[in-house]
Design an enzyme around this catalytic site. Structure first.
Site, mmCIF file in Angstrom:
data_model
loop_
_atom_site.group_PDB
_atom_site.id
_atom_site.type_symbol
_atom_site.label_atom_id
_atom_site.label_comp_id
_atom_site.label_asym_id
_atom_site.label_seq_id
_atom_site.Cartn_x
_atom_site.Cartn_y
_atom_site.Cartn_z
ATOM 1 N N GLY A 14 0.501 -1.713 -0.112
ATOM 2 C CA GLY A 14 0.245 -0.093 -0.122
ATOM 3 C C GLY A 14 0.424 1.537 -0.208
ATOM 4 C CB SER A 15 3.845 2.358 -1.403
ATOM 5 O OG SER A 15 4.035 1.907 -2.356
ATOM 6 C CG ASN A 16 0.629 3.895 -5.452
ATOM 7 O OD1 ASN A 16 0.742 4.801 -5.848
ATOM 8 N ND2 ASN A 16 0.483 2.705 -6.121
ATOM 9 C CE LYS A 93 -8.144 -12.757 -3.600
ATOM 10 N NZ LYS A 93 -8.032 -13.888 -3.399
ATOM 11 C CG HIS A 111 -1.879 -1.767 -15.198
ATOM 12 N ND1 HIS A 111 -1.805 -2.991 -14.223
ATOM 13 C CD2 HIS A 111 -0.940 -1.704 -15.437
ATOM 14 C CE1 HIS A 111 -1.110 -3.268 -15.103
ATOM 15 N NE2 HIS A 111 -0.593 -3.286 -16.068
HETATM 16 C C1 GRF Z 1 1.697 -0.701 -7.943
HETATM 17 O O1 GRF Z 1 3.261 -0.420 -8.709
HETATM 18 C C2 GRF Z 1 0.467 -0.523 -8.532
HETATM 19 O O2 GRF Z 1 0.636 0.159 -10.060
HETATM 20 C C3 GRF Z 1 0.068 -1.828 -8.992
HETATM 21 O O3 GRF Z 1 0.755 -2.479 -7.804
HETATM 22 C C4 GRF Z 1 1.535 -1.567 -7.366
HETATM 23 C C5 GRF Z 1 0.656 -1.642 -5.862
HETATM 24 O O4 GRF Z 1 2.059 -1.569 -4.729
HETATM 25 N N1 GRF Z 1 -1.919 -2.168 -8.851
HETATM 26 P P1 GRF Z 1 1.234 -0.573 -3.036
HETATM 27 O O5 GRF Z 1 0.472 -0.914 -3.033
HETATM 28 O O6 GRF Z 1 0.704 0.625 -3.936
HETATM 29 O O7 GRF Z 1 2.805 -0.470 -2.542
#
Ligand code: GRF
Length: 205
Positions: A14-16, A93, A111
């Protein structure tokens, strides 16, 4: 302008999610992280949400063996927390039909490629970057798109192109693309909160 009420979905790191939560906290994004759901009870993202005192739930086939019950429970949580936009980040999922219908055109995923290239079932993390390198493409990138019933196939909201460097490996590409994802997800959310991107309009493409 309106404050986005975010429902976050993530399976692992979940770095985003972290980048988005931090931007909400420091005021650089007009949004509030209302709740997080993970299908993985041991995920770092769940521990992070607990530490940040964001309501967080583990919901999966383990907690709800019946897919419809899982879908209903998920929707109920998002509604109870008054979420108006779902944000997927590394959520592995598919969402159920009740949630997809209720939040139609208000579910985003990010993505790490220029969709429709290198998307679909099984195309995640290093597999995407390995495929980009194997193709010899000079560029790769990031896509934020609306979520529908198929993996990575909803209408594209925004894309950013990034160069593939001559000495790139899948690992170096993954690191560089992920760093840019954090910035790009935020930019896209800002554009949505400021009204310069209209998700309902996009979905009609
Ligand atoms: C990211 O590369 C995103 O594009 C893909 O999964 C990865 C998730 O990274 N859907 P994080 O869990 O947000 O670190």
């Amino acid at each position: 302008m309106h404050t986005l009420q975010l429902g976050l979905l993530s399976s692992h790191t979940g770095s985003n999610v972290r980048a988005i939560v931090q931007a909400c906290q420091n005021g650089s994004l007009d949004a509030a992280p209302r709740v997080l759901i993970s299908n993985n009870s041991k995920s770092n993202v769940l521990a992070y949400a607990h530490a940040e005192q964001i309501p967080a739930y583990h919901l999966s086939g383990q907690t709800h063996p019946e897919p419809e019950a899982l879908d209903r429970a998920m929707l109920e949580i998002f509604q109870r927390h008054e979420v108006d936009l779902l944000i997927l980040s590394g959520y592995m999922k598919k969402l159920g039909p009740l949630t997809l219908t209720y939040y139609q055109n208000h579910i985003l995923n990010i993505h790490p490629s220029l969709l429709p290239r290198y998307g679909g079932q099984g195309m995640y993390s290093s597999r995407v970057h390995e495929a980009v390198l194997a193709s010899g493409d000079a560029t790769t990138g990031i896509t934020v798109h609306l979520v529908n019933t198929e993996y990575d196939q909803g209408p594209i909201v925004a894309q950013r192109e990034l160069p593939v460097l001559p000495d790139d490996t899948a690992a170096s590409l993954a690191t560089r693309v992920l760093e840019q994802e954090h910035l790009f997800y935020l930019e896209t959310l800002r554009a949505i909160s400021q009204g310069s991107v209209d998700l309902d309009l996009l979905s009609r493409r």
